[in-house]
Design a protein around this motif. Sequence first.
Motif: not given
Length: 167
Positions: A113, A116, A126, A130, A134
């Motif tokens: 978070d 990001v 975003e 992400r 990942w």
Amino acid sequence: MGSKVLRPPILDEKHAAFIARGLSTVASSTTSRGLPVIGRAAGCRVSTDRRQVTLLIDQSQSPALIDAISSSGRIAVVFSEPTTHRTIQLKSGNASVAGLQKRDEKLIREYADAFVAHVCSIGFEESLVRALIWSDRATLAAVTFTPEEVFEQTPGPGAGKCMASSK
């Protein structure tokens, strides 16, 4: 018998706080043939005494890196803040690979978070960010090491300067 006096950790409080944030974190090592291998970390934790750093690395995405670290114990890691390019590098010859701790699930979410938020603040979508970071929680490994050298790597005239060393 004399007692062993511990030297202060080479990672100061300011740098420990910096690397534990959601930064772009890339680890590297070398294979037994001397070839470089790299991989992205999904999280970082620093021990309370600042003597050990643990990276969370996806074994399925970076099997050669995990193998190289397991074989040699060598690791170099760069921690870079995307919005400023402020970067430091840690090096060590004593890294080891183990499983995750229960608290790491929360750390992975918080690290992602924060990363990001950094990258989206400079205009990236975003969903793209992400996807970039990942990782499969089921295949994450914890790579723990004691930093032996700390280098300034922010682009500019100070890049490459050794800030601390236990050697």
